[in-house]
Write an enzyme that holds these catalytic residues in place. Structure first.
Site, PDB file in Angstrom:
ATOM      1  N   ARG A  40     -13.867  -7.501   2.959  1.00 23.69           N
ATOM      2  CA  ARG A  40     -12.550  -7.155   2.521  1.00 23.69           C
ATOM      3  C   ARG A  40     -11.731  -8.379   2.881  1.00 23.69           C
ATOM      4  O   ARG A  40     -10.726  -8.997   2.294  1.00 23.69           O
ATOM      5  CB  ARG A  40     -11.755  -5.962   3.245  1.00 23.69           C
ATOM      6  CG  ARG A  40     -12.559  -4.507   3.122  1.00 23.69           C
ATOM      7  CD  ARG A  40     -12.395  -4.232   1.420  1.00 23.69           C
ATOM      8  NE  ARG A  40     -10.926  -4.280   1.200  1.00 23.69           N
ATOM      9  CZ  ARG A  40     -10.024  -3.348   1.499  1.00 23.69           C
ATOM     10  NH1 ARG A  40     -10.310  -2.403   2.257  1.00 23.69           N
ATOM     11  NH2 ARG A  40      -8.525  -3.472   1.014  1.00 23.69           N
ATOM     12  N   GLN A  46     -10.356  -3.870  -2.562  1.00 22.76           N
ATOM     13  CA  GLN A  46     -11.474  -3.179  -2.022  1.00 22.76           C
ATOM     14  C   GLN A  46     -12.792  -3.299  -3.123  1.00 22.76           C
ATOM     15  O   GLN A  46     -13.883  -3.554  -2.891  1.00 22.76           O
ATOM     16  CB  GLN A  46     -11.478  -1.547  -2.069  1.00 22.76           C
ATOM     17  CG  GLN A  46     -12.610  -0.786  -1.713  1.00 22.76           C
ATOM     18  CD  GLN A  46     -12.969  -1.109  -0.145  1.00 22.76           C
ATOM     19  OE1 GLN A  46     -12.454  -0.907   0.712  1.00 22.76           O
ATOM     20  NE2 GLN A  46     -14.491  -1.458  -0.267  1.00 22.76           N
ATOM     21  N   HIS A  71      -7.295   0.428  -6.336  1.00 23.19           N
ATOM     22  CA  HIS A  71      -7.755  -0.129  -5.041  1.00 23.19           C
ATOM     23  C   HIS A  71      -8.442  -1.263  -5.318  1.00 23.19           C
ATOM     24  O   HIS A  71      -9.573  -1.656  -5.013  1.00 23.19           O
ATOM     25  CB  HIS A  71      -8.362   0.983  -3.760  1.00 23.19           C
ATOM     26  CG  HIS A  71      -8.174   0.507  -2.696  1.00 23.19           C
ATOM     27  ND1 HIS A  71      -7.736  -0.695  -2.114  1.00 23.19           N
ATOM     28  CD2 HIS A  71      -9.087   0.589  -1.499  1.00 23.19           C
ATOM     29  CE1 HIS A  71      -7.916  -0.781  -0.932  1.00 23.19           C
ATOM     30  NE2 HIS A  71      -8.545   0.008  -0.352  1.00 23.19           N
ATOM     31  N   ASP A 123     -16.675   8.060  -1.756  1.00 25.23           N
ATOM     32  CA  ASP A 123     -15.399   7.974  -1.082  1.00 25.23           C
ATOM     33  C   ASP A 123     -15.239   9.333  -0.397  1.00 25.23           C
ATOM     34  O   ASP A 123     -15.749  10.407  -0.783  1.00 25.23           O
ATOM     35  CB  ASP A 123     -14.702   7.512  -1.976  1.00 25.23           C
ATOM     36  CG  ASP A 123     -13.171   7.145  -1.513  1.00 25.23           C
ATOM     37  OD1 ASP A 123     -13.032   7.014  -0.133  1.00 25.23           O
ATOM     38  OD2 ASP A 123     -12.203   7.300  -2.398  1.00 25.23           O
ATOM     39  N   ARG A 171       0.705  -1.095   0.175  1.00 24.30           N
ATOM     40  CA  ARG A 171       0.117   0.199   0.081  1.00 24.30           C
ATOM     41  C   ARG A 171       0.854   1.230  -0.015  1.00 24.30           C
ATOM     42  O   ARG A 171       1.670   1.314   0.859  1.00 24.30           O
ATOM     43  CB  ARG A 171      -0.696   0.139   1.306  1.00 24.30           C
ATOM     44  CG  ARG A 171      -1.517   1.309   1.421  1.00 24.30           C
ATOM     45  CD  ARG A 171      -2.509   1.589   2.444  1.00 24.30           C
ATOM     46  NE  ARG A 171      -3.808   1.022   2.026  1.00 24.30           N
ATOM     47  CZ  ARG A 171      -5.028   1.216   2.442  1.00 24.30           C
ATOM     48  NH1 ARG A 171      -5.054   2.133   3.736  1.00 24.30           N
ATOM     49  NH2 ARG A 171      -6.042   0.634   2.213  1.00 24.30           N
ATOM     50  N   CYS A 182     -16.207   2.648   0.688  1.00 29.66           N
ATOM     51  CA  CYS A 182     -15.254   1.772   1.036  1.00 29.66           C
ATOM     52  C   CYS A 182     -14.514   1.992   2.632  1.00 29.66           C
ATOM     53  O   CYS A 182     -13.976   1.090   3.012  1.00 29.66           O
ATOM     54  CB  CYS A 182     -13.964   2.289   0.103  1.00 29.66           C
ATOM     55  SG  CYS A 182     -13.450   4.030  -0.079  1.00 29.66           S
TER      56      CYS A 182
HETATM   57  N1  NVA Z   1      -9.518   7.464  -1.929  1.00 32.16           N
HETATM   58  C1  NVA Z   1      -9.242   7.175  -0.262  1.00 32.16           C
HETATM   59  C2  NVA Z   1      -9.706   5.381  -0.149  1.00 32.16           C
HETATM   60  C3  NVA Z   1      -9.268   4.995   1.040  1.00 32.16           C
HETATM   61  C4  NVA Z   1      -9.624   3.446   1.161  1.00 32.16           C
HETATM   62  C5  NVA Z   1      -7.675   7.215  -0.160  1.00 32.16           C
HETATM   63  O1  NVA Z   1      -6.986   6.933  -1.013  1.00 32.16           O
HETATM   64  O2  NVA Z   1      -7.546   7.539   0.887  1.00 32.16           O
HETATM   65  N1   CP Z   2     -11.235   0.696   2.678  1.00 35.93           N
HETATM   66  C1   CP Z   2      -9.830   0.442   2.913  1.00 35.93           C
HETATM   67  O1   CP Z   2      -8.989   0.486   2.351  1.00 35.93           O
HETATM   68  O2   CP Z   2      -9.567   0.869   4.329  1.00 35.93           O
HETATM   69  P1   CP Z   2      -8.116   1.092   5.335  1.00 35.93           P
HETATM   70  O3   CP Z   2      -7.699   2.444   4.575  1.00 35.93           O
HETATM   71  O4   CP Z   2      -8.725   1.070   6.778  1.00 35.93           O
HETATM   72  O5   CP Z   2      -7.247  -0.257   4.773  1.00 35.93           O
END
Ligand code: NVA
Ligand code: CP
Length: 332
Positions: A317, A138, A135, A231, A108, A272
């Site tokens: 998830r 997700q 992602h 989101d 990540r 998400c």
């Molecule tokens: N668009 C958000 C998704 C979090 C799961 C981010 O990248 O912070």
């Molecule tokens: N939805 C998601 O990826 O959550 P986290 O950022 O908590 O992993």
């Protein structure tokens, strides 16, 4: 089907055929049933995986760790402060080191090229736990949740509200395209996804029967939707200075009871997570003080409503990440 995924990475949903995504969803359903029934499923016993997190996480990290343990594997968590990657050691060298010790690697972080490099040089399956652009784990959980609720995916209509140019909007467009769904972007035009990505999806849509369209009117877009999805307005890694502009641009695209009503009584709400739906977060409170708003992308009454599938989605998830690991590591 399992053999086609064995040894492969999972970087975007472009990497999988529709049949392979269906296989992963069926496997996740089976693994979910086994978990609920208390049946052991240590299909990857003795294997080891590395989890690299350059951004924070609750769901993704916990899903990988619990899924790994259920599959009989050990996992090592590495964050950007406690590993050498990036600062003192290149991604290419890190990939070769981790690939010599681990059977799979989750990443990540920031640019999508980083996860591509890990996959190119590690020699083991690499799973994208979120990059700026995509992602996919997700979206696999989202697909399982929609399938569980409606019984099928093809032809279902998902409307995405908000910044549709980032990881969630991009990945939902790819996922809906692959599964022959109707994907509507609802946002001001400057938040529409890139033309290249749209062209790529439009090409796949010719084969899968998916429909992709773009709307700026939040009420028109909701009509007939099965899923209303949103989101956060500012994603991890984006500068704090852009909150003001995003709030100005996206308040009309906040998911409200009126938007849910326009969608109809059978529509569900998905997100998400994490979500700014109340004032119980530091950022939520700080935006309230600065701009006088009580919530951002969704009102609390929709988030907490019967139509909201957000916690089923979060649980999924774990089951879907487990399916991805079991299939790519060859356990199933
Ligand atoms: N668009 C958000 C998704 C979090 C799961 C981010 O990248 O912070
Ligand atoms: N939805 C998601 O990826 O959550 P986290 O950022 O908590 O992993």
């Amino acid at each position: 089907m399992a053999s086609t995924l064995k040894g492969r990475s999972f970087l975007t949903l472009f990497d999988c055929s529709t049949a392979e995504i269906e296989h992963l969803l069926e496997l996740a359903e089976k693994l979910k049933q086994m978990k609920k029934a208390g049946e052991k499923h240590q299909y990857c016993k003795g294997k080891n995986i590395a989890l690299i997190f350059e951004k924070t996480s609750t769901r993704t990290r916990c899903a990988f760790e619990v899924a790994a343990a259920d599959l009989g594997m050990c996992s090592t968590y590495l964050d950007s402060k406690s590993s050498q990657m990036g600062k003192k050691e290149s991604v290419r060298d890190t990939a070769r080191v981790l690939g010599s010790m681990y059977d799979g690697i989750e990443y990540r972080g920031f640019e999508h090229e980083i996860v591509e490099k890990l996959a190119a040089y590690s020699g083991v399956p690499v799973w994208n736990g979120l990059t700026n652009e995509f992602h996919p784990t997700q979206v696999l959980a989202d697909m399982l949740t929609i399938k569980e609720h409606f019984g099928s995916l093809a032809g279902r209509h998902l409307v995405y509200y908000g910044d549709a140019r980032y990881n969630m909007g991009d990945s939902l467009m790819v996922g809906c395209t692959k599964m022959g769904m109707h994907y509507t972007v609802c946002a001001p035009e400057k938040y529409f996804p890139s033309g290249d990505l749209v062209d790529r999806c439009m090409n796949i849509a010719k084969r899968t029967g998916a429909v992709i369209d773009f709307m700026e009117d939040p009420y028109e877009a909701a009509k007939g939707a099965d899923v209303i999805y949103t989101d956060v307005w500012v994603s991890m890694g984006e500068p704090d200075e852009i909150w003001e502009e995003r709030i100005h641009d996206l308040v009309p695209y906040r998911v409200t009871e009126e938007i849910m009503a326009a969608a109809g009584p059978n529509a569900v709400f998905m997100h998400c997570l994490p979500s700014f739906h109340d004032l119980e977060t530091e950022i939520g409170r700080s935006m309230h003080e600065k701009y006088g708003i009580d919530c951002m992308e969704v009102v609390d009454s929709v988030f907490e409503s019967k139509a909201s599938l957000v916690f089923q989605e979060a649980e999924n998830r774990m089951h879907t990440i487990k399916a991805i690991m079991a299939a790519t590591l060859g356990g199933k």
